[in-house]
Each structure stands twice: as structure tokens, then as C-alpha cells.
Design a protein around this motif. Sequence first.
Motif, PDB file in Angstrom:
ATOM      1  N   GLU A  28       0.813  -1.206   0.000  1.00 49.57           N
ATOM      2  CA  GLU A  28       0.000   0.000   0.000  1.00 49.57           C
ATOM      3  C   GLU A  28       0.855   1.269   0.000  1.00 49.57           C
ATOM      4  O   GLU A  28       0.541   2.232  -0.700  1.00 49.57           O
ATOM      5  CB  GLU A  28      -0.932  -0.001   1.216  1.00 49.57           C
ATOM      6  CG  GLU A  28      -1.973  -1.104   1.181  1.00 49.57           C
ATOM      7  CD  GLU A  28      -2.855  -1.031  -0.046  1.00 49.57           C
ATOM      8  OE1 GLU A  28      -3.126   0.077  -0.530  1.00 49.57           O
ATOM      9  OE2 GLU A  28      -3.262  -2.094  -0.549  1.00 49.57           O
ATOM     10  N   TYR A  31       2.260   1.734  -3.311  1.00 52.92           N
ATOM     11  CA  TYR A  31       1.180   2.040  -4.250  1.00 52.92           C
ATOM     12  C   TYR A  31       0.829   3.525  -4.178  1.00 52.92           C
ATOM     13  O   TYR A  31       0.604   4.179  -5.200  1.00 52.92           O
ATOM     14  CB  TYR A  31      -0.046   1.185  -3.936  1.00 52.92           C
ATOM     15  CG  TYR A  31      -1.110   1.228  -4.999  1.00 52.92           C
ATOM     16  CD1 TYR A  31      -0.970   0.507  -6.177  1.00 52.92           C
ATOM     17  CD2 TYR A  31      -2.263   1.995  -4.837  1.00 52.92           C
ATOM     18  CE1 TYR A  31      -1.938   0.542  -7.167  1.00 52.92           C
ATOM     19  CE2 TYR A  31      -3.238   2.042  -5.806  1.00 52.92           C
ATOM     20  CZ  TYR A  31      -3.068   1.311  -6.971  1.00 52.92           C
ATOM     21  OH  TYR A  31      -4.041   1.366  -7.945  1.00 52.92           O
ATOM     22  N   ARG A 144      -8.747   0.354  -5.976  1.00 51.06           N
ATOM     23  CA  ARG A 144      -8.035  -0.141  -4.791  1.00 51.06           C
ATOM     24  C   ARG A 144      -8.961  -0.258  -3.587  1.00 51.06           C
ATOM     25  O   ARG A 144      -8.756  -1.083  -2.700  1.00 51.06           O
ATOM     26  CB  ARG A 144      -6.882   0.815  -4.465  1.00 51.06           C
ATOM     27  CG  ARG A 144      -5.789   0.200  -3.604  1.00 51.06           C
ATOM     28  CD  ARG A 144      -5.005  -0.829  -4.362  1.00 51.06           C
ATOM     29  NE  ARG A 144      -3.863  -1.302  -3.603  1.00 51.06           N
ATOM     30  CZ  ARG A 144      -2.988  -2.183  -4.044  1.00 51.06           C
ATOM     31  NH1 ARG A 144      -3.148  -2.696  -5.243  1.00 51.06           N
ATOM     32  NH2 ARG A 144      -1.967  -2.573  -3.303  1.00 51.06           N
ATOM     33  N   ASP A 263      -6.245  -8.297  -8.404  1.00 53.64           N
ATOM     34  CA  ASP A 263      -6.042  -7.276  -7.376  1.00 53.64           C
ATOM     35  C   ASP A 263      -7.218  -7.276  -6.394  1.00 53.64           C
ATOM     36  O   ASP A 263      -8.023  -8.189  -6.369  1.00 53.64           O
ATOM     37  CB  ASP A 263      -5.853  -5.896  -8.001  1.00 53.64           C
ATOM     38  CG  ASP A 263      -4.930  -5.020  -7.154  1.00 53.64           C
ATOM     39  OD1 ASP A 263      -4.554  -5.442  -6.058  1.00 53.64           O
ATOM     40  OD2 ASP A 263      -4.587  -3.920  -7.612  1.00 53.64           O
TER      41      ASP A 263
END
Length: 378
Positions: A28, A31, A144, A263
Motif C-alpha cells: 500500500e 502504491y 483499490r 487485485d
Amino acid sequence: MASPKPKPITASKLAKLTYKLFSISKKERNYLYLLLILTFICGVFYPYPNIAMWIAFGLAGYSAIANDSIQTIGTFISSNSHRKWYHLWLFMGLIFLATVTYSWVQYSGDVSYQRLNTPGLDIAPGTFTFLQVAAPIILLILTRLKMPVSTSILLLSAFSTKASSIADILQKSFIGYILAFVLAIVIWGLTARIFEKYVKKKPAKFWMPLQWVTSGTLWAVWIMQDAANIAVVLPRSLDVIQFISFALFIFLGLGLLFYLKGDKIQDLVNEKADITDVRAATIVDLVYACLLYYLKVVNTIPISTTWVFIGLLGGRELAISYMKKNLDARRKGILKSLRLIRKDALYAAIGLLISLILALSINEDMRKQVIDMIMGWF
């Protein structure tokens, strides 16, 4: 003294580099850094149309497929989780290449199957604003967060020159949602108990190749609908170099998506009843493919395939729960299904609201038309 020759990049080094790049998006913190870097790049290059066009395309291409992967390859990934990711990638990747190549040849350089012939979308953008280039980053964030967003609304509305074209997309999408919801209730209402009887048995061998065929067909039909979302920033007729760049980038992006096993948004598929079973996945893909093909041939107006998909899954969940023989299990199942339907619809509605807000913020032509329309009411 002659300078030493640079060492060639071997296949193993390339594989290690690719693995490191893939691993970035699994963490994360990294990301977030990646999104910040991409935002900075958009801010630097948006004044240069020839560069901004390809940056916007790259972001739109990956973000659209990543978010919409739950619709097309989501069930395929779930039911084939035991297989090598690159086998699945090559299968779907080659279908993608064949599908867009046919459109490119058949429609004189157009890869969208004439979806971008819709008035308001028929002219490629000549200049870009920062928000237009960066809009797909919003889609990456929502993906996400496991939100099924209408990529058609978010990406197409940022470049449409007519508010009426987005209204047409919305109308067709809502009709698609209702049609999918009702059709799913009918189909799974008739077959739920039959399927429940056989689901505990090991699937026959023919189910696996049948699922690959239906999933591949669904993927091809989805591309016919949603390639417009990816190509909206590009010229309406691509030359050979532009087409190769377009096709190769999406092909490699698919590889990343399969490596990540869909994902985090893949959870939206995995939480549905029995969806990892190859038989359930095959039936869902077959019904969805037929729906998308029907909506494709009705007219060339683009559609939010996301709304059609969540309508299909919602109707299926409700029908399966209602057909349970045990009254207590039926009641609990219906309540759970309604919660899932509400959650999926809420997420899609939030994505729709964000898309419309972005469109009005980004697109001056649309903003003026909406203001004129509102003023006309008074």
C-alpha cells in the motif's frame, strides 16, 4: 582506451525487474507513492498534447481494465486460481489482440467497434487539462477501495463535447442493469435447485473447456463495448505504429493484472455464492456475454458494463437465496443478498457521482450545457 561495452539485458534480469515492478503495487505504501509519481507526471506533461495523449491512454487503459476485470475475467480468475497466471494471461491476451485487430482492420483504424462514433465523442481531443489526464488515477484509487465504478461514465464524460451523449449512456446503462437483474432472477430462479443438487459432485471434464470458451467470448464482447473507454484520448483512426503501441500496452497490462490475480477488487466476485465453481462461473459468463452482445447490436451508444454486471450478480444472489428449501436459510440468505446488492449499488452510485462531478469539473463544454439546461428549467 575504449569504453567497456554495456552488458546485455538477459531474460533472467528482465524477469527479475518485471517481478520488482509487479511487487510495487502489492504494498500500500509503495502504491501510494506510485500514484503520487503518476500525478506529478500528469502535472508536468499535460500541456504537451502528443505526450499527454499517451500518458492519459496508459492510465486509462490499465485503470479501466483493472476496475472492469471483475466483470469479464473475475470469474475466470476465481475458478482457475490453481493454474499458472501466465497461462491465463496468454489466453485472454491473444483474444484481446485478435478482437482489437479485427476492429482496426474492419473500421479503418478504429479500435472501438464504432462506439466512439456517438455524437460528442466522435472527435479526438486536441488539447488536455491536468484533470483530464489525471482522471484515471481517481479510478485507480476507487479500484483499490474495491469500488465497481462505471469506467464508461468516468472516462468518456471527461472528453465528451455534448452532455446529451452522457445522458444517453446513463439511460442505456440503467436499462441494462434492470434487464440483467430481472433476467438473472428468472434464470437462476429456474435452475438454482437443480444446480444445488449437483454442485457437491465433481464437475464433469467438459465444464473446464466450456468455461474457457464462454469466458473468452465474454472477454471479446466486453472489449467490443469498452475499448472506447481506453481509446477515447487517441485519434479515431490509428496508424500502424499507434495501433501496435495501443495493443502492446494493454497486452502487457493484462499480464500485470493476472499476476496480481485481479487485485483487491476481485473480492467483489469472490464473495458471491459458489462463484469459484467452474459450472457457476461458466453460466454467469455465458449469460453476461449474451446480454452485452444484445446491448451492443441495439445501437452504437457506449454502455456502463459495470452496471449490467452488478445487476446480473445481484439478481443471481437473490434468486439463489429465495430458492433455498429451508425457510430459515432462505430468510438469512435473502437478507444477505439484499445487503450485497445494496453495497454493490451504493459503491457504483458513489463512483457514478464522482464521475459526474469530475466531468463537470474537467469538461467546460459539458459544464456550460448543464448550466444552460438548468437555467432553462427556470
